[in-house]
Each structure stands twice: as C-alpha cells, then as structure tokens.
Design an enzyme around this catalytic site. Structure first.
Site, PDB file in Angstrom:
ATOM      1  N   LYS A 124       0.865  -1.186   0.000  1.00 11.50           N
ATOM      2  CA  LYS A 124       0.000   0.000   0.000  1.00 11.50           C
ATOM      3  C   LYS A 124       0.893   1.225   0.000  1.00 11.50           C
ATOM      4  CE  LYS A 124      -4.434   0.895   0.118  1.00 11.50           C
ATOM      5  NZ  LYS A 124      -5.593   0.076  -0.278  1.00 11.50           N
ATOM      6  N   ASP A 164      -6.871   4.327  -4.676  1.00 10.32           N
ATOM      7  CA  ASP A 164      -7.559   4.182  -3.396  1.00 10.32           C
ATOM      8  C   ASP A 164      -8.226   5.549  -3.181  1.00 10.32           C
ATOM      9  OD1 ASP A 164      -7.575   2.151  -0.899  1.00 10.32           O
ATOM     10  OD2 ASP A 164      -7.472   4.152  -0.076  1.00 10.32           O
ATOM     11  N   GLY A 235     -20.507   7.275   2.014  1.00  8.78           N
ATOM     12  CA  GLY A 235     -19.623   7.815   1.001  1.00  8.78           C
ATOM     13  C   GLY A 235     -20.397   8.078  -0.280  1.00  8.78           C
ATOM     14  N   PHE A 236     -19.716   8.716  -1.244  1.00  9.82           N
ATOM     15  CA  PHE A 236     -20.329   8.874  -2.585  1.00  9.82           C
ATOM     16  C   PHE A 236     -19.239   8.769  -3.643  1.00  9.82           C
ATOM     17  CE2 PHE A 236     -19.086  13.343  -3.475  1.00  9.82           C
ATOM     18  CZ  PHE A 236     -18.714  13.758  -2.210  1.00  9.82           C
ATOM     19  N   GLY A 237     -18.143   8.086  -3.279  1.00  9.20           N
ATOM     20  CA  GLY A 237     -17.004   7.932  -4.190  1.00  9.20           C
ATOM     21  C   GLY A 237     -17.128   6.691  -5.046  1.00  9.20           C
ATOM     22  N   VAL A 239     -16.374   3.554  -4.680  1.00 12.72           N
ATOM     23  CA  VAL A 239     -16.893   2.305  -4.111  1.00 12.72           C
ATOM     24  C   VAL A 239     -18.410   2.395  -3.918  1.00 12.72           C
ATOM     25  CG1 VAL A 239     -16.733   0.711  -2.164  1.00 12.72           C
ATOM     26  CG2 VAL A 239     -14.671   1.850  -3.006  1.00 12.72           C
ATOM     27  N   ALA A 240     -18.871   3.510  -3.330  1.00 13.02           N
ATOM     28  CA  ALA A 240     -20.309   3.719  -3.103  1.00 13.02           C
ATOM     29  C   ALA A 240     -21.054   3.730  -4.444  1.00 13.02           C
ATOM     30  CB  ALA A 240     -20.521   5.043  -2.374  1.00 13.02           C
ATOM     31  N   TRP A 241     -20.444   4.343  -5.430  1.00 13.06           N
ATOM     32  CA  TRP A 241     -21.039   4.436  -6.776  1.00 13.06           C
ATOM     33  C   TRP A 241     -21.261   3.050  -7.385  1.00 13.06           C
ATOM     34  CZ3 TRP A 241     -18.024   3.112 -11.189  1.00 13.06           C
ATOM     35  CH2 TRP A 241     -18.569   3.456 -12.427  1.00 13.06           C
TER      36      TRP A 241
HETATM   37  O1  2IT Z   1      -8.057  -1.442  -0.940  1.00 15.09           O
HETATM   38  C1  2IT Z   1      -7.932  -1.946  -2.063  1.00 15.09           C
HETATM   39  O2  2IT Z   1      -8.043  -3.151  -2.258  1.00 15.09           O
HETATM   40  C2  2IT Z   1      -7.658  -1.041  -3.183  1.00 15.09           C
HETATM   41  N1  2IT Z   1      -7.548   0.165  -2.971  1.00 15.09           N
HETATM   42  C3  2IT Z   1      -7.436  -1.582  -4.554  1.00 15.09           C
HETATM   43  C4  2IT Z   1      -6.065  -2.117  -4.702  1.00 15.09           C
HETATM   44  C5  2IT Z   1      -5.701  -2.567  -6.093  1.00 15.09           C
HETATM   45  O3  2IT Z   1      -4.524  -2.894  -6.275  1.00 15.09           O
HETATM   46  O4  2IT Z   1      -6.545  -2.604  -6.989  1.00 15.09           O
END
Ligand code: 2IT
Length: 444
Positions: A124, A164, A235-237, A239-241
């Site tokens: 990460k 992310d 959220g509205f980013g 992932v939420a979308w």
């Molecule tokens: O938390 C996650 O799994 C991500 N932000 C995606 C990581 C990725 O390499 O696609």
C-alpha cells in the site's frame, strides 16, 4: 501462540500506530485457535514475521502550485508481504495519511489478496497530499513528482500500485504517463488504467460490484433475497457508486449515501441519473454531499449525521476506516438491520463488530467483501501480460466466481453453531495461503 505477548511487542515496536495495532489485533484474535492447532506456524515464527512489513519507503515530494509556491508532501510505499506474488495494493492521497494508515492497509491487503485466489502479495502507498481544491494541473504536477521517486521501487513483477481514496482514473493516468517515460516500458505497472491504454473493463465498478455480490451470497446463505431490501451506503465515491449501481440492478433500493458533511436519505431510492450525479459530485472534489438534496426533491440532507441512524435492511460502509462505531452498530441493530457488509477497509471499529456479532447479525469484513477491486486489478495484470483485453462478460464472470470463492472460504473457516463469523473465516483463509507459502519459501 501467545497473542497477548505478540500484541504487546507489536505495540512497543510501533508506537503511535493505533490503526496498525487495530488491524493486527483483529487478525491475531481470530486466527489464534487455528494457529494453536497447527504448531508448525509457531515453530517457524510465522506470526512474528507476518506482522513486520518487508520494507517501507518514505520520500519527499516537492512540486510547484498554480501560484508558483513550492509545496512539500510526504510519499510512501509499504511493501508488506510478497510470499504469494508481487506486492499489490492501492495508493491513497488524503491529508490524514501517515505511515500508520498505510501499514494497516498493507497488512489488510496481504490477507485480502490471498483471499482473491490470485497470486498477489500485499502493499500500500500514498501521500498526505490533499486533492481537495487543487486544479487539474496541480494534481498532475503532484502525481508526476510522486512518480519520479516511486518508480524506483515498483515494476510489473515486483510491485503494482493502483488507486484508493483520492486516486482515481485521472491520477492513475498522470502517474502512469510519468512511469512510462522514466522506465521506458509499457508493461501496465499500475492498475485502474484508462481503457485506451491498458485498463480493464469493469475495474472502476469492481469494488462496489464485488461488495454487492458478496451481500447477495450472504443473504442467500441466510435464506434471504436481496430484492426489495433497503440499503444505506456511506460515502459517494468510487466504491459507493459501484455498490449503488449493482444493488439497484439486483432489485434493492439504495436510500442513503453520505459525505464528511452529513448524509442523504432519499425515500424514492438512489438509482439511474442520481447515481451518475454521485460521480459528478465526486468530480467537483469539494467532498460534500449536501448538493444532492438541492437537486433531487425526494432527497433529505442531515447535516453532520451518519447514515447509520436510518432504518434500513442492509448497511454498507463504503467510505473510510472506523466510520461505523459501536454506538452506530447499536443504532442499526435497534432499527432492525439484517446484515452489515463492510466495503471500506476496516470501516467498522472493533466495538461495532463485537456488537453486531453479539446480536447475531451477519457481518462481513472489508478484506473479504471489497476484494473484488483488487481482484479485477489482478485480472488487469493478466490482460496486460497477455497483451489483450477481455470482454465485460468475461471479467464479470470471473469477478462473481472470485467473490463466491471468498464467501465459501469464509463459511468454511468461520461457521459455527449456525452463525458465520466472516471475520474469523476471512482471516483464517487469508492467513493459510500466505503462511504456508512462507513455510515453503524458507527463512528469507
Ligand atoms: O483497498 C484496495 O483493495 C484497493 N484500494 C485496490 C487495490 C488494487 O490494487 O486494486
């Protein structure tokens, strides 16, 4: 394994890192029994080795803003564990990012990537850069400056970053452009790329879609159906979308979304062009959800409140760590929530998880439920290695199968007395593959 002693050591060695300690505590407490029954892990100090990242890079990122002022940020890449494949995990640009944040995320990622069934290790990275209020040119200059340092540590078979929080397609584009120039190669070292230059179809949707597939499998396991269920998404980013699109498609009604400023309750359901508008709001990069209620008359805005006070069947935290507390969990339970599926990374506090499990509510941890995102990143790597692109149907079929496999693994290791402890199941299943690989690879 002496969990208390290992945790005390982790705490002493990593002072001031509560998020990392929280992530490690959850894993160790849930795998304790399994590790005790399999002494080979203890004999080989697997746990002690797993809680120590392989390495951490920290670097200065300097860039010039639109006023001509020099700005200094901090960049990081945590390469946590590469026992089962190259380091893989996103980059987070958020003012609250510290080494603690990225260590917790890298640790979680190691288990998550193991669960995907694909050969990816855990990593990460990111920066304390705040994208809010920055012009596109400022974001580009920052991304380029960040990559001039990061490119030294990554590669298609060593470490493959992605997006992310704060890093979407635009930022991946700016970073990949610079990587390609510096490394003189076009090997797809980042995932989440644009479709014209090596990206996978469905990668933007994958985290949310995978989360809803997981909810569907959880409901089926409990003898229930997703059709007609009301859903609160935070959220509205990105992932939420994705979650809102797929939940609506499967017949559920999304009634809540949220932002740092409060939450929206829309009794008419958030579907169709309202979901497109979520993305429009995100692109303004003001990080406020309130304008949603100005645009749609059925939507009410509750300033400074969290969506967990709404009466819903399903809660899906899709924003940031520790966004759902013990108090929020109690509120959800008293309002009759049937299932909580964490799609953000460590979205629920330890107290929240405890409350939900105590009440017998099925609860899925992010490392299982949000693994669809990194899984499709893995599929993007495969397509890049083959120099071809799969169809939406091919990618979606694979994504569904991966989420089903993860669900089955959670049940296999987490079911007891008619209740599936998804946290325990995910942690044990994720642990076994990494731990056994470390044993086979020797002390190195
Ligand atoms: O938390 C996650 O799994 C991500 N932000 C995606 C990581 C990725 O390499 O696609």
């Amino acid at each position: 394994m002496d969990v208390k002693k290992i945790l005390a050591d982790v705490e002493a060695k990593n002072p001031g890192q509560p998020l990392f300690l929280q992530a490690v505590t959850e894993v160790l407490e849930t795998i304790e029994e399994y590790v005790a029954a399999n002494p080979k892990y203890d004999h080989n100090k697997i746990i002690e080795r797993m809680v120590e990242p392989d390495r951490i890079f920290q670097f200065r990122v300097e860039w010039v803003d639109d006023k001509g002022e020099i700005q200094v940020n901090r960049g990081y890449r945590v390469q946590f564990n590469n026992a089962i494949g190259p380091y893989k995990g996103g980059l987070r640009f958020h003012p609250a990012v510290t080494v603690d944040t990225l260590k917790f995320l890298g640790f979680e990622q190691t288990f998550k990537n193991s669960l995907t069934t694909l050969p990816m290790g855990g990593g990460k990275g990111g920066s304390d850069f705040n994208p809010q209020g920055k012009s596109a040119n400022e974001v580009m200059r920052f991304c380029q400056a960040f990559m001039t340092e990061l490119y030294k540590y990554i590669g298609p078979d060593t470490d493959v970053p992605a997006g992310d929080i704060g890093v979407g397609g635009r930022e991946i584009g700016f970073m990949y452009g610079m990587y390609k120039k510096l490394a003189r190669e076009n090997t797809g070292v980042l995932t989440g790329k644009g479709r014209n230059w090596g990206g996978s179809i469905l990668r933007p949707e994958a985290t949310g879609f995978g989360g809803v597939y997981f909810v569907d499998y959880m409901l089926k396991k409990a003898g229930k159906d997703i059709k007609g269920k009301t859903v609160a998404v935070s959220g509205f980013g990105n992932v939420a979308w994705g979650a809102a699109i797929k939940a609506t498609e499967l017949g559920a009604k999304v009634v809540c979304i949220s932002g740092p400023d409060g939450y929206i309750y829309d009794e008419a359901g958030i579907s169709g062009e309202k979901i497109d508008y979520m993305d429009t709001l995100l692109q303004t990069r003001n990080n406020v959800v309130a304008p949603f209620a100005d645009k749609y008359p059925t939507a009410k805005f509750f300033a400074g409140k969290k969506p967990w006070e709404a009466k819903v069947d399903i809660a899906m935290p899709c924003a940031i760590q520790n966004e759902l507390t013990g108090e929020d969990a109690k509120l959800l339970i008293s309002n009759g929530v049937q299932l909580v599926c964490e799609v953000s990374n460590m979205g629920c506090t330890a107290e929240a998880i405890h409350e939900l499990q105590k009440a017998g509510i099925p609860f899925a941890p992010g490392k299982a439920a949000n693994a669809g995102g990194v899984a499709v990143s893995g599929l993007e790597m495969s397509q890049n290695a083959y120099h071809l692109g799969w169809t939406a149907e091919e990618v979606d079929t694979k994504l569904k199968q991966i989420m089903l496999d993860i669900h089955e693994n959670c049940v296999k290791y987490g079911e007891a007395n008619g209740y599936v402890n998804y946290v325990k199941g995910a942690n044990i299943a994720g642990f076994i593959k990494v731990a056994d690989s470390m044993l086979e690879l020797g002390v190195c």
